[in-house]
Design a protein around this motif. Structure first.
Motif, mmCIF file in Angstrom:
data_model
loop_
_atom_site.group_PDB
_atom_site.id
_atom_site.type_symbol
_atom_site.label_atom_id
_atom_site.label_comp_id
_atom_site.label_asym_id
_atom_site.label_seq_id
_atom_site.Cartn_x
_atom_site.Cartn_y
_atom_site.Cartn_z
ATOM 1 N N GLY A 5 17.036 -12.403 -2.989
ATOM 2 C CA GLY A 5 17.347 -11.662 -1.781
ATOM 3 C C GLY A 5 17.054 -10.180 -1.886
ATOM 4 N N GLU A 6 16.844 -9.695 -3.093
ATOM 5 C CA GLU A 6 16.561 -8.266 -3.261
ATOM 6 C C GLU A 6 15.151 -7.968 -2.745
ATOM 7 N N PRO A 7 15.008 -6.956 -1.860
ATOM 8 C CA PRO A 7 13.668 -6.699 -1.317
ATOM 9 C C PRO A 7 12.725 -6.182 -2.399
ATOM 10 N N LEU A 8 11.450 -6.598 -2.329
ATOM 11 C CA LEU A 8 10.460 -6.110 -3.282
ATOM 12 C C LEU A 8 9.969 -4.756 -2.817
ATOM 13 N N GLY A 9 9.497 -3.967 -3.761
ATOM 14 C CA GLY A 9 8.975 -2.654 -3.417
ATOM 15 C C GLY A 9 7.578 -2.762 -2.840
ATOM 16 N N SER A 10 7.108 -1.656 -2.271
ATOM 17 C CA SER A 10 5.716 -1.603 -1.855
ATOM 18 C C SER A 10 5.269 -0.159 -2.025
ATOM 19 N N ILE A 11 3.943 0.031 -2.118
ATOM 20 C CA ILE A 11 3.434 1.393 -2.265
ATOM 21 C C ILE A 11 2.866 1.788 -0.920
ATOM 22 N N PRO A 12 3.435 2.809 -0.280
ATOM 23 C CA PRO A 12 2.918 3.192 1.040
ATOM 24 C C PRO A 12 1.519 3.792 0.927
ATOM 25 N N GLY A 13 0.773 3.727 2.031
ATOM 26 C CA GLY A 13 -0.543 4.370 2.065
ATOM 27 C C GLY A 13 -1.637 3.509 1.479
ATOM 28 N N VAL A 14 -2.829 4.075 1.445
ATOM 29 C CA VAL A 14 -3.986 3.351 0.916
ATOM 30 C C VAL A 14 -4.671 4.177 -0.150
ATOM 31 N N VAL A 15 -5.542 3.522 -0.943
ATOM 32 C CA VAL A 15 -6.297 4.228 -1.971
ATOM 33 C C VAL A 15 -7.259 5.191 -1.290
ATOM 34 N N PRO A 16 -7.223 6.468 -1.645
ATOM 35 C CA PRO A 16 -8.155 7.404 -1.001
ATOM 36 C C PRO A 16 -9.571 7.200 -1.531
ATOM 37 N N ARG A 17 -10.546 7.598 -0.718
ATOM 38 C CA ARG A 17 -11.929 7.566 -1.178
ATOM 39 C C ARG A 17 -12.180 8.868 -1.940
#
Lengths: 305, 319
Positions: B264-276
């Motif tokens: 039930g613990e929410p997983l993390g995420s990395i906001p944004g995208v890889v820059p060019r």
């Protein structure tokens, strides 16, 4: 494989039936055949007699069935002009036309495939663009004009090659080149685009990862996959060359089937016109079938199973 | 022990100005599995292709050191590197469905590797191919030799690719996302196969993946790549126990870990995208997505050595 060929064969029969109808209809559309056979000095009675003798007074469907049945059993009728069986006339002239077509195709493939491969391998470079402009010139140049240029240069000025007839083998060289010229652009472009696609594919990356030599990568792995459209179009081109060599046979005074067709069209010798269309169409359909079979050999996926 | 593959300061640029790989250094020791992990577009595949000299046309590659055994790959012409490819170093790819030539049989495509590098007959090549097909767990290898790629499933094709890569007993196998295109159950089989082959044959394996689960199962060493750079490299155990770079931590937060992640613990995420990233880029490429970004992240980023085999580039030294 058998299913694939059967499907193609059925399609071929349908095409042949269509051709029969069109060949018949075209000659009937070109005016009153009895009038043109009778000639300008004939009386109205002459025309009526001719119409009756040649069976032209009968309903069109009946005429068609008679002709189609006879043609299917090998009887293509008699020429009014030569007063001889049409098949004999065609048989006599076919070797020249076929020979010319094969030589033309040979020249075309021998030029288009290496140049196409080269252009693909050097995509975007000066060489690629140079090859591209050559094909453009080839496409833009009318074949009768190229034929005349060759005759003037190699026949009259340099006197290397005979300017007409095929009494010796070298009589085929110039008409063969002219014929090839019209087929080169399409074959070259297909080879080039097919090779560009093949060379950028994953299996070519695999072939390179295997450390294979460039010649093996290009000629064995890429060309085989790029060859299929080339084979199909080469068959069509050969059909075109056989049927479309009218202009070239006229320019070089070669008495092949093309010349016969031109002659019989201008004289309204309709049994010959019908027969030539039919024979060439048969060859054409046969060639496409052959191309399908070759493609099935090249690409295992077509063989089904 | 000397590394099988040693790369120092590898840079790869593309004609559109993209700097795909920026100063990558890594080593693969004999018999070791080295995982390169990162998001799509981080330069991990380009790094792998550089080693094989299989970069697309127009790409520019430079490196201070790029050594495979005693072969200095930076100085070798492609036709000499071609002698190593498929022989001493082999590669398998992400797309098993399209990586085999549709026009030739499995046997022919496998045998030609041995014919090319060992100059043996077709019959010998086919014998070896059958032996290896058996080894990678394909039943009825004799029958498979005569089949065409379209007659095999994706999992089977990847096994064929692996067997083909092993034809000449390579010392280095580069596997570029070998399981990404496969079903989950087949993925596990292929990974097990790679692991057992690697142990049996003492292969050095450079495994490119975006999947930390794969890393956890396979790796002895890990290089985490972000925007063309290795941002953290470490022993696999050390990396999972104490990830130093915020990006590595972000990645680890994105996957559930059995026993650690509570239900039930929410997983993390990395906001944004890889820059060019273009050429001449300065600063940390991750700073726009990083929770710890500071003004210093726009300048030169120091390289921190946390232990003899744990390195990271981050302004938060010793983080």
């Amino acid at each position: 494989m058998r299913k694939f060929l059967l499907r193609r064969a059925i399609l071929a029969v349908m095409v042949m039936l269509t051709v029969l109808v069109v060949a018949f209809a075209l000659t009937r559309l070109s005016g009153d055949l009895a009038v043109s056979i009778a000639g300008p000095n004939a009386t109205a009675e002459d025309v009526v007699t001719i119409r009756k003798n040649y069976g032209l007074d009968r309903p069109l469907p009946a005429q068609f069935v008679d002709w189609a049945v006879a043609a299917a059993s090998g009887d293509l009728g008699r020429s009014y002009l030569y007063r001889a069986p049409v098949w004999g006339l065609i048989k006599e002239r076919l070797p020249i036309t076929v020979c010319l077509g094969l030589i033309g195709l040979g020249f075309a493939l021998a030029t288009a495939i290496p140049l196409g491969i080269l252009a693909a391998m050097r995509e975007g470079t000066l060489l690629d663009r140079a090859i591209g402009s050559v094909t453009l010139i080839g496409q833009a140049m009318p074949s009768f004009w190229l034929g005349l240029l060759l005759i003037i240069t190699f026949g009259l000025k340099l006197q290397w090659l005979p300017i007409s007839g095929v009494d010796t083998w070298d009589g085929y060289v110039m008409p063969g080149i002219v014929l090839a010229f019209s087929a080169i652009p399409a074959l070259l472009r297909l080879t080039r685009s097919g090779m560009i696609e093949a060379l950028s594919s994953d299996y070519i990356r695999t072939a390179r990862a295997k450390g294979l030599s460039t010649s093996s990568i290009v000629l064995k792995h890429a060309l085989r996959n790029a060859a299929m459209p080339v084979v199909s179009v080469a068959a069509v081109q050969l059909g075109f060359m056989l049927g479309g060599s009218i202009v070239i046979e006229t320019v070089f005074a070669l008495h092949g089937v093309g010349y016969l067709a031109w002659e019989s069209i201008s004289k309204n010798d309709f049994p010959v016109v019908q027969a030539v269309v039919l024979v060439l169409a048969t060859i054409y359909v046969g060639l496409t079938l052959l191309a399908d079979m070759m493609n099935a050999v090249l690409d295992p996926r077509l063989r089904g199973g | 022990m000397r590394p099988v593959l040693e790369i120092t300061n590898l840079n790869v640029g593309f004609p559109d100005g993209t700097a795909a790989v920026r100063g990558v250094s890594l080593q693969v020791m004999p018999g070791e599995t080295h995982c390169v992990v990162g998001e799509s577009g981080c330069g991990k595949s380009v790094t792998a292709l550089s080693v094989m000299n299989l970069l697309p046309r127009g790409a520019r590659r430079s490196a201070d050191v790029m050594r495979f055994h005693d072969h200095d790959l930076t100085r070798m012409a492609d036709r000499h590197i071609a002698r190593l490819r498929g022989d001493k170093m082999a590669m398998i790819f992400q797309e098993p469905m399209t990586s085999l030539n549709p026009a030739y049989t499995i046997g022919s495509q496998m045998a030609e590797v041995l014919e090319r590098h060992r100059h043996v007959s077709r019959a010998k090549g086919l014998d070896r191919a059958a032996e290896l097909l058996g080894k990678v767990g394909i039943t009825a290898p004799g029958m498979r030799l005569g089949q065409y790629p379209h007659q095999l499933s994706g999992g089977l094709r990847q096994r064929v690719m692996i067997a083909m890569a092993l034809m000449c007993d390579p010392e280095l196998l580069i596997a570029d996302e070998p399981t990404t295109a496969l079903d989950v159950t087949v993925q596990a089989q292929i990974l097990r196969l790679l692991k057992s082959l690697q142990q049996q044959l003492g292969l050095a394996l450079l495994l490119i993946t975006h999947d930390l689960g794969v890393v956890a199962r396979m790796a002895q060493r890990v290089s985490v790549m972000y925007a063309g750079q290795v941002v953290e490299s470490a022993d696999a155990k050390a990396l999972f126990a104490a990830p130093a770079h915020p990006y590595t931590r972000g990645l680890l937060d994105c996957v559930p870990i059995p026993g650690k992640t509570a239900p039930g613990e929410p997983l993390g995420s990395i906001p944004g995208v890889v820059p060019r990233i273009g050429e001449g880029y300065v600063g940390c490429a991750f700073r726009d997505r990083c929770a710890y970004a500071a003004p210093a992240c726009k300048g030169e980023i120091p390289r921190n050595r946390l232990s003899p085999d744990h390195e990271t580039i981050c302004t938060r030294s010793g983080a």
